[in-house]
Write a protein that holds these residues in place. Sequence first.
Motif, PDB file in Angstrom:
ATOM      1  N   PHE A  29       1.140  -1.180  -0.009  1.00  0.00           N
ATOM      2  CA  PHE A  29      -0.229  -0.057  -0.115  1.00  0.00           C
ATOM      3  C   PHE A  29       0.620   1.442  -0.226  1.00  0.00           C
ATOM      4  N   SER A  30       2.364   1.138  -0.090  1.00  0.00           N
ATOM      5  CA  SER A  30       2.711   2.091  -0.680  1.00  0.00           C
ATOM      6  C   SER A  30       4.131   2.098  -1.646  1.00  0.00           C
ATOM      7  N   THR A  31       5.315   2.955  -1.563  1.00  0.00           N
ATOM      8  CA  THR A  31       6.175   2.531  -2.000  1.00  0.00           C
ATOM      9  C   THR A  31       7.717   2.890  -2.028  1.00  0.00           C
ATOM     10  N   TYR A  32       8.466   2.036  -2.014  1.00  0.00           N
ATOM     11  CA  TYR A  32       9.445   1.754  -1.303  1.00  0.00           C
ATOM     12  C   TYR A  32      10.696   2.273  -1.531  1.00  0.00           C
ATOM     13  N   ALA A  33      11.556   2.483  -1.310  1.00  0.00           N
ATOM     14  CA  ALA A  33      13.136   2.593  -1.570  1.00  0.00           C
ATOM     15  C   ALA A  33      14.157   0.918  -1.094  1.00  0.00           C
ATOM     16  N   MET A  34      15.174   0.595  -1.461  1.00  0.00           N
ATOM     17  CA  MET A  34      15.235  -0.651  -1.429  1.00  0.00           C
ATOM     18  C   MET A  34      16.897  -0.464  -1.314  1.00  0.00           C
ATOM     19  N   GLY A  35      17.237  -1.827  -0.663  1.00  0.00           N
ATOM     20  CA  GLY A  35      18.389  -1.390   0.088  1.00  0.00           C
ATOM     21  C   GLY A  35      19.080  -3.051  -0.334  1.00  0.00           C
ATOM     22  N   TRP A  36      20.410  -3.392  -1.219  1.00  0.00           N
ATOM     23  CA  TRP A  36      21.195  -4.750  -0.565  1.00  0.00           C
ATOM     24  C   TRP A  36      22.286  -4.759   0.288  1.00  0.00           C
ATOM     25  N   PHE A  37      21.548  -5.290   1.193  1.00  0.00           N
ATOM     26  CA  PHE A  37      23.476  -5.289   2.418  1.00  0.00           C
ATOM     27  C   PHE A  37      23.805  -7.601   2.098  1.00  0.00           C
ATOM     28  N   ARG A  38      24.987  -7.044   2.862  1.00  0.00           N
ATOM     29  CA  ARG A  38      25.928  -8.530   2.808  1.00  0.00           C
ATOM     30  C   ARG A  38      26.109  -8.469   4.474  1.00  0.00           C
ATOM     31  N   LEU A  39      26.447 -10.082   4.455  1.00  0.00           N
ATOM     32  CA  LEU A  39      26.931 -10.192   5.829  1.00  0.00           C
ATOM     33  C   LEU A  39      27.639 -11.400   5.525  1.00  0.00           C
ATOM     34  N   ALA A  40      28.782 -11.258   5.700  1.00  0.00           N
ATOM     35  CA  ALA A  40      30.020 -12.533   6.108  1.00  0.00           C
ATOM     36  C   ALA A  40      30.262 -13.292   7.028  1.00  0.00           C
ATOM     37  N   PRO A  41      30.874 -14.739   7.420  1.00  0.00           N
ATOM     38  CA  PRO A  41      30.959 -14.917   8.282  1.00  0.00           C
ATOM     39  C   PRO A  41      32.088 -13.778   9.639  1.00  0.00           C
ATOM     40  N   GLY A  42      31.422 -14.128  10.594  1.00  0.00           N
ATOM     41  CA  GLY A  42      31.943 -13.134  11.574  1.00  0.00           C
ATOM     42  C   GLY A  42      32.498 -11.488  11.182  1.00  0.00           C
ATOM     43  N   LYS A  43      31.713 -11.399  10.575  1.00  0.00           N
ATOM     44  CA  LYS A  43      30.959  -9.760  10.203  1.00  0.00           C
ATOM     45  C   LYS A  43      30.210  -9.256  10.344  1.00  0.00           C
ATOM     46  N   GLU A  44      29.604  -7.623  10.634  1.00  0.00           N
ATOM     47  CA  GLU A  44      28.499  -7.659  10.483  1.00  0.00           C
ATOM     48  C   GLU A  44      27.689  -7.051   9.502  1.00  0.00           C
ATOM     49  N   ARG A  45      26.871  -7.065   9.128  1.00  0.00           N
ATOM     50  CA  ARG A  45      25.884  -6.877   8.799  1.00  0.00           C
ATOM     51  C   ARG A  45      26.186  -4.867   7.430  1.00  0.00           C
ATOM     52  N   GLU A  46      26.402  -5.218   5.647  1.00  0.00           N
ATOM     53  CA  GLU A  46      27.237  -4.597   5.954  1.00  0.00           C
ATOM     54  C   GLU A  46      26.554  -3.201   4.622  1.00  0.00           C
ATOM     55  N   PHE A  47      26.412  -2.285   4.678  1.00  0.00           N
ATOM     56  CA  PHE A  47      25.273  -1.733   3.657  1.00  0.00           C
ATOM     57  C   PHE A  47      25.909  -1.623   2.317  1.00  0.00           C
ATOM     58  N   VAL A  48      25.487  -2.351   1.211  1.00  0.00           N
ATOM     59  CA  VAL A  48      26.342  -2.239   0.094  1.00  0.00           C
ATOM     60  C   VAL A  48      26.077  -1.501  -1.137  1.00  0.00           C
ATOM     61  N   ALA A  49      24.479  -1.425  -1.488  1.00  0.00           N
ATOM     62  CA  ALA A  49      23.626   0.004  -1.957  1.00  0.00           C
ATOM     63  C   ALA A  49      22.171   0.238  -2.269  1.00  0.00           C
ATOM     64  N   ALA A  50      21.558   1.535  -2.191  1.00  0.00           N
ATOM     65  CA  ALA A  50      20.457   2.220  -1.969  1.00  0.00           C
ATOM     66  C   ALA A  50      19.923   2.718  -3.136  1.00  0.00           C
ATOM     67  N   ILE A  51      18.435   2.277  -3.246  1.00  0.00           N
ATOM     68  CA  ILE A  51      18.289   3.201  -4.589  1.00  0.00           C
ATOM     69  C   ILE A  51      16.578   3.234  -4.038  1.00  0.00           C
ATOM     70  N   SER A  52      16.251   4.985  -4.443  1.00  0.00           N
ATOM     71  CA  SER A  52      15.340   5.170  -4.281  1.00  0.00           C
ATOM     72  C   SER A  52      14.066   5.040  -4.983  1.00  0.00           C
ATOM     73  N   VAL A  53      12.712   5.314  -4.980  1.00  0.00           N
ATOM     74  CA  VAL A  53      11.841   5.024  -5.774  1.00  0.00           C
ATOM     75  C   VAL A  53      11.527   5.311  -7.008  1.00  0.00           C
ATOM     76  N   ASN A  54      12.368   6.746  -7.321  1.00  0.00           N
ATOM     77  CA  ASN A  54      12.277   7.177  -8.864  1.00  0.00           C
ATOM     78  C   ASN A  54      13.620   6.276  -9.814  1.00  0.00           C
ATOM     79  N   GLY A  55      14.611   5.877  -9.147  1.00  0.00           N
ATOM     80  CA  GLY A  55      15.466   5.423  -9.345  1.00  0.00           C
ATOM     81  C   GLY A  55      16.162   6.256  -9.148  1.00  0.00           C
ATOM     82  N   ARG A  56      16.538   7.465  -9.108  1.00  0.00           N
ATOM     83  CA  ARG A  56      17.242   8.531  -9.229  1.00  0.00           C
ATOM     84  C   ARG A  56      18.456   8.675  -8.435  1.00  0.00           C
ATOM     85  N   ASN A  57      18.028   8.209  -7.466  1.00  0.00           N
ATOM     86  CA  ASN A  57      19.395   8.268  -6.021  1.00  0.00           C
ATOM     87  C   ASN A  57      19.405   6.796  -5.806  1.00  0.00           C
ATOM     88  N   LEU A  58      20.491   7.250  -6.294  1.00  0.00           N
ATOM     89  CA  LEU A  58      21.072   5.444  -6.442  1.00  0.00           C
ATOM     90  C   LEU A  58      23.266   5.781  -4.816  1.00  0.00           C
TER      91      LEU A  58
END
Length: 131
Positions: A29-58
């Motif tokens: 019922f809404s719109t969402y910005a999206m992100g990718w994160f990754r988790l490697a053994p022994g490490k904290e979850r790490e930000f990888v990339a993000a994108i806005s709803v209109n795809g223009r803010n990366l």
Amino acid sequence: QVQLVESGGGLVQPGGSLRLSCALSGRIFSTYAMGWFRLAPGKEREFVAAISVNGRNLKYADSVKGRFTISRDGAEHMVTVYLQMNALKPEDTAVYSCAAAEATGNRLPRDYRLPRDYTYWGQGTQVTVSS
């Protein structure tokens, strides 16, 4: 309820490429910005990339800038987000998860690099970079 399902992970040699997909579905019922994160053994979850709803803010983590590309297609209720990963390195090995944060237009979550700013998460897909 919103569901996120990732696909496209696997085993690849150093220097190779993979494309991850994340399908957003459910009672949307809404719109969402999206992100990718990754988790490697022994490490904290790490930000990888993000994108806005209109795809223009990366946004990208410095460690993947120039090698990874985030994109999205589809309408508000049938969205797929992609992560094209090129020139992969062994240190890219991790479980990659996509995440969604309610947003509009060009906006990203205030702290888009932090997992806490995202509401919905997928189960993750394993990426292994090894010879």
